[in-house]
Design a protein around this motif. Structure first.
Motif, PDB file in Angstrom:
ATOM      1  N   GLU A   1       0.998  -0.857   0.258  1.00 41.13           N
ATOM      2  CA  GLU A   1      -0.006   0.092   0.274  1.00 41.13           C
ATOM      3  C   GLU A   1       0.394   1.344   0.087  1.00 41.13           C
ATOM      4  O   GLU A   1       0.685   2.159  -0.568  1.00 41.13           O
ATOM      5  N   TRP A   2       1.752   1.183   0.130  1.00 43.28           N
ATOM      6  CA  TRP A   2       2.626   2.336   0.471  1.00 43.28           C
ATOM      7  C   TRP A   2       3.603   2.665  -0.966  1.00 43.28           C
ATOM      8  O   TRP A   2       3.711   4.005  -1.380  1.00 43.28           O
ATOM      9  N   THR A   3       4.077   1.478  -1.127  1.00 44.25           N
ATOM     10  CA  THR A   3       4.967   1.174  -2.424  1.00 44.25           C
ATOM     11  C   THR A   3       3.237   2.416  -3.203  1.00 44.25           C
ATOM     12  O   THR A   3       3.565   2.905  -4.602  1.00 44.25           O
ATOM     13  N   ALA A   4       1.990   1.786  -3.714  1.00 44.60           N
ATOM     14  CA  ALA A   4       1.226   2.628  -4.139  1.00 44.60           C
ATOM     15  C   ALA A   4       1.100   3.463  -4.144  1.00 44.60           C
ATOM     16  O   ALA A   4       0.689   4.743  -5.633  1.00 44.60           O
ATOM     17  N   PHE A   5       1.386   4.294  -2.938  1.00 49.31           N
ATOM     18  CA  PHE A   5       0.985   5.620  -2.175  1.00 49.31           C
ATOM     19  C   PHE A   5       1.874   6.409  -3.019  1.00 49.31           C
ATOM     20  O   PHE A   5       1.454   7.503  -3.745  1.00 49.31           O
ATOM     21  N   LEU A   6       3.186   5.589  -3.448  1.00 47.55           N
ATOM     22  CA  LEU A   6       4.107   6.471  -3.354  1.00 47.55           C
ATOM     23  C   LEU A   6       4.108   6.652  -4.790  1.00 47.55           C
ATOM     24  O   LEU A   6       4.179   7.754  -5.654  1.00 47.55           O
ATOM     25  N   THR A   7       3.786   5.968  -5.574  1.00 44.63           N
ATOM     26  CA  THR A   7       3.644   5.435  -6.562  1.00 44.63           C
ATOM     27  C   THR A   7       2.618   6.010  -7.540  1.00 44.63           C
ATOM     28  O   THR A   7       2.761   6.452  -8.800  1.00 44.63           O
ATOM     29  N   GLY A   8       1.462   6.455  -6.960  1.00 38.90           N
ATOM     30  CA  GLY A   8       0.023   7.033  -7.346  1.00 38.90           C
ATOM     31  C   GLY A   8      -0.291   5.870  -8.322  1.00 38.90           C
ATOM     32  O   GLY A   8      -0.972   6.092  -9.121  1.00 38.90           O
ATOM     33  N   SER A   9       0.110   4.053  -7.940  1.00 35.31           N
ATOM     34  CA  SER A   9      -0.434   3.469  -8.919  1.00 35.31           C
ATOM     35  C   SER A   9      -0.542   2.461  -8.055  1.00 35.31           C
ATOM     36  O   SER A   9      -0.630   1.980  -6.567  1.00 35.31           O
ATOM     37  N   GLY A  10      -2.331   1.685  -7.738  1.00 32.80           N
ATOM     38  CA  GLY A  10      -2.621   0.382  -7.101  1.00 32.80           C
ATOM     39  C   GLY A  10      -3.738   0.898  -6.239  1.00 32.80           C
ATOM     40  O   GLY A  10      -4.328   2.012  -5.926  1.00 32.80           O
ATOM     41  N   THR A  11      -4.072   0.318  -5.440  1.00 25.02           N
ATOM     42  CA  THR A  11      -4.756   0.593  -4.440  1.00 25.02           C
ATOM     43  C   THR A  11      -3.953   0.386  -2.553  1.00 25.02           C
ATOM     44  O   THR A  11      -3.323   0.006  -2.436  1.00 25.02           O
ATOM     45  N   THR A  12      -4.408   2.352  -2.819  1.00 28.94           N
ATOM     46  CA  THR A  12      -4.531   2.224  -0.908  1.00 28.94           C
ATOM     47  C   THR A  12      -5.188   2.824   0.214  1.00 28.94           C
ATOM     48  O   THR A  12      -5.937   3.912  -0.795  1.00 28.94           O
ATOM     49  N   PRO A  13      -5.238   2.849   0.922  1.00 33.94           N
ATOM     50  CA  PRO A  13      -5.782   3.067   2.130  1.00 33.94           C
ATOM     51  C   PRO A  13      -5.468   5.187   2.528  1.00 33.94           C
ATOM     52  O   PRO A  13      -6.277   5.252   3.155  1.00 33.94           O
ATOM     53  N   LEU A  14      -3.804   4.853   2.194  1.00 36.98           N
ATOM     54  CA  LEU A  14      -3.162   5.752   3.054  1.00 36.98           C
ATOM     55  C   LEU A  14      -3.682   7.324   1.607  1.00 36.98           C
ATOM     56  O   LEU A  14      -3.867   7.226   0.774  1.00 36.98           O
ATOM     57  N   ALA A  15      -3.782   8.308   2.226  1.00 31.90           N
ATOM     58  CA  ALA A  15      -4.888   9.721   1.024  1.00 31.90           C
ATOM     59  C   ALA A  15      -3.778  10.747   1.491  1.00 31.90           C
ATOM     60  O   ALA A  15      -3.451  10.913   2.725  1.00 31.90           O
ATOM     61  N   ALA A  16      -3.444  11.494   0.577  1.00 29.59           N
ATOM     62  CA  ALA A  16      -3.221  12.369   0.877  1.00 29.59           C
ATOM     63  C   ALA A  16      -4.050  13.394   0.129  1.00 29.59           C
ATOM     64  O   ALA A  16      -4.615  13.755  -0.932  1.00 29.59           O
TER      65      ALA A  16
END
Length: 109
Positions: free
Chosen positions: A49-64
């Motif tokens: 999920e962290w990697t998806a957040f960093l790259t803006g791809s995939g699913t992650t609950p973390l949002a900015a």
């Protein structure tokens, strides 16, 4: 700056007072907190999920969510929110671009 598993760290682009997005790689999880409030909430996501957040791809609950002044609020959909100033968010983003927040590689046995 290389991240050490289990230790909190900030971007090398952070100001001298080290106020920034603070991250640690803790086993299969990635924890995020605000250096201004180290006793406050910690957001936790999986490494994927962290990697998806960093790259803006995939699913992650973390949002900015961007703020009007150029900062950001991080959250995972629950009540906990981490509020970052424009300088803190810029330092974090520069660290992301430099690869400082990439999860360390895990050796395969």
């Amino acid at each position: 700056m290389a991240a050490r598993p289990g230790r909190w760290f900030v971007s090398s682009f952070s100001s001298s007072d080290s106020t920034c997005v603070e991250v640690r790689f803790h086993g299969p999880r990635v924890d995020v907190r605000d250096t201004k409030d180290r006793t406050g909430p910690v957001l936790s996501v999986t490494r994927a999920e962290w990697t998806a957040f960093l790259t803006g791809s995939g699913t992650t609950p973390l949002a900015a969510e961007p703020t009007a002044d150029g900062g950001a609020v991080l959250h995972t959909g629950g009540p906990d929110r981490l509020h970052f100033t424009p300088a803190e968010w810029t330092a974090y983003r520069l660290g992301v671009e430099a690869g400082e927040f990439d999860p360390p590689h895990t050796a395969v046995a």
